[in-house]
Design a protein around this motif. Structure first.
Motif, PDB file in Angstrom:
ATOM      1  N   MET A  28      -3.442   1.176  -8.871  1.00 26.58           N
ATOM      2  CA  MET A  28      -4.218   2.031  -9.766  1.00 26.58           C
ATOM      3  C   MET A  28      -3.289   2.895 -10.623  1.00 26.58           C
ATOM      4  O   MET A  28      -2.142   3.149 -10.259  1.00 26.58           O
TER       5      MET A  28
ATOM      6  N   GLU B 236     -13.200  -0.791  -7.978  1.00 28.73           N
ATOM      7  CA  GLU B 236     -14.487  -1.072  -7.351  1.00 28.73           C
ATOM      8  C   GLU B 236     -14.513  -2.457  -6.718  1.00 28.73           C
ATOM      9  O   GLU B 236     -14.250  -3.466  -7.372  1.00 28.73           O
TER      10      GLU B 236
ATOM     11  N   ILE C 242     -12.989  -8.087  -6.747  1.00 24.70           N
ATOM     12  CA  ILE C 242     -12.540  -7.042  -7.665  1.00 24.70           C
ATOM     13  C   ILE C 242     -12.305  -7.674  -9.032  1.00 24.70           C
ATOM     14  O   ILE C 242     -11.767  -8.784  -9.131  1.00 24.70           O
ATOM     15  N   ARG C 243     -12.677  -6.966 -10.082  1.00 27.37           N
ATOM     16  CA  ARG C 243     -12.625  -7.531 -11.431  1.00 27.37           C
ATOM     17  C   ARG C 243     -11.199  -7.847 -11.882  1.00 27.37           C
ATOM     18  O   ARG C 243     -10.926  -8.906 -12.438  1.00 27.37           O
ATOM     19  N   ASP C 244     -10.265  -6.907 -11.657  1.00 25.17           N
ATOM     20  CA  ASP C 244      -8.883  -7.133 -12.072  1.00 25.17           C
ATOM     21  C   ASP C 244      -7.960  -6.248 -11.253  1.00 25.17           C
ATOM     22  O   ASP C 244      -8.407  -5.477 -10.393  1.00 25.17           O
TER      23      ASP C 244
ATOM     24  N   GLU D 208      -6.429  -3.614 -11.811  1.00 29.43           N
ATOM     25  CA  GLU D 208      -6.498  -2.170 -12.007  1.00 29.43           C
ATOM     26  C   GLU D 208      -7.903  -1.620 -11.791  1.00 29.43           C
ATOM     27  O   GLU D 208      -8.175  -0.457 -12.092  1.00 29.43           O
ATOM     28  N   SER D 209      -8.786  -2.444 -11.247  1.00 27.55           N
ATOM     29  CA  SER D 209     -10.164  -2.010 -11.008  1.00 27.55           C
ATOM     30  C   SER D 209     -10.295  -1.409  -9.612  1.00 27.55           C
ATOM     31  O   SER D 209      -9.833  -1.997  -8.635  1.00 27.55           O
TER      32      SER D 209
ATOM     33  N   GLU E 185      -8.556   7.054  -9.667  1.00 28.06           N
ATOM     34  CA  GLU E 185      -8.804   5.631  -9.424  1.00 28.06           C
ATOM     35  C   GLU E 185      -8.372   5.222  -8.022  1.00 28.06           C
ATOM     36  O   GLU E 185      -9.049   4.424  -7.368  1.00 28.06           O
TER      37      GLU E 185
END
Length: 253
Positions: free
Chosen positions: A119, A69, A62-64, A66-67, A124
């Protein structure tokens, strides 16, 4: 090879009866993913420490924090982090009579703590739930196909668990529709008591990095005394939900 054996899995045999049969003891190690396929020379150290279980850990990214995806099974990942690699590891371990817990995990960019994944909006959250469910259910299918002994549906995701308990209960049902073995979830040592669905699983899974001492060489007596409040907290949760306790990871500094 980066398949260093770093953590052990064990079952605490608690004083009151549980509804799930408890093995006498599980001697387990974490079999960490590497870039390549494993050979017998990489399994031999597991055999030599008398381990009878090993955790195989594919990864999603996961990118960060709060991501929503989750990315997994890509060409850019190490072999052992993918479903293909996990299957090869499981097959090699099984050839050596070592039982496996399949334990898919999340890595957040720059090593951010997964327990803080959260999120900002309902949209989200729903995106994250769909993405995470796809990840876990795909590996649940692998767990069933390879006949592993245990499947872990998540690791140290306290904020996610606390915010979306219904999602997790629904996910457990979906996993059981696919995978017929025993399932657990691995929560961090300081938040395991907050998990609301232990009684829906077969084990209380704890990543047991309990702090015991700041001294460089503490005495056995000091460590024993420091362990007591943690032991009581574990027993309290065990008695409440009537499930055996599994140390899905453990270690001390």
């Amino acid at each position: 090879m980066r398949n260093v054996l770093i953590t052990f899995i064990c079952v605490l045999i608690c004083s009151c009866a549980a509804t799930v049969p408890i093995p006498d003891k599980i001697n387990g190690v974490s079999f960490v993913a590497s870039r390549d396929e494993v050979a017998q020379e990489h399994i031999d150290p597991v055999v030599n420490v008398n381990a009878d279980h090993a955790a195989v850990m594919p990864f999603g990214f996961i990118r960060d924090l709060e991501s929503p995806e989750l990315v997994y099974n890509t060409q850019r990942q190490w072999f052992g982090e993918t479903s293909k690699g996990a299957k090869q590891y499981i097959e090699m371990l099984h050839k050596n009579n070592i039982q496996v817990m399949l334990k898919p995990q999340i890595w957040i960019w720059r090593g951010a703590f997964t327990g803080h994944l959260t999120m900002k909006t309902e949209t989200e959250w729903q995106q994250l739930e769909r993405s995470y469910a796809g990840f876990i259910l795909e590996f649940a299918q692998l767990a069933q196909e390879t006949n592993v002994a245990m499947y872990c549906i998540g690791t140290e995701l306290n904020a996610f668990v606390s915010a979306r308990p219904k999602f997790w209960s629904d996910l457990i049902i979906k996993v059981r529709d696919i995978y017929q073995g025993e399932i657990t979830y691995a929560e961090n040592w300081d938040t395991f008591a907050n998990v609301p669905f232990w009684d829906e699983l077969d084990y209380i899974g704890i990543d047991a990095y309990f702090p015991l001492s700041d001294e460089e060489t503490p005495t056995l007596e000091a460590l024993t005394k420091a362990w007591q409040p943690h032991k009581e907290e574990i027993l309290k949760v065990h008695r409440k939900v009537d499930r055996p306790v599994l140390f899905t990871e453990y270690g001390y500094r």
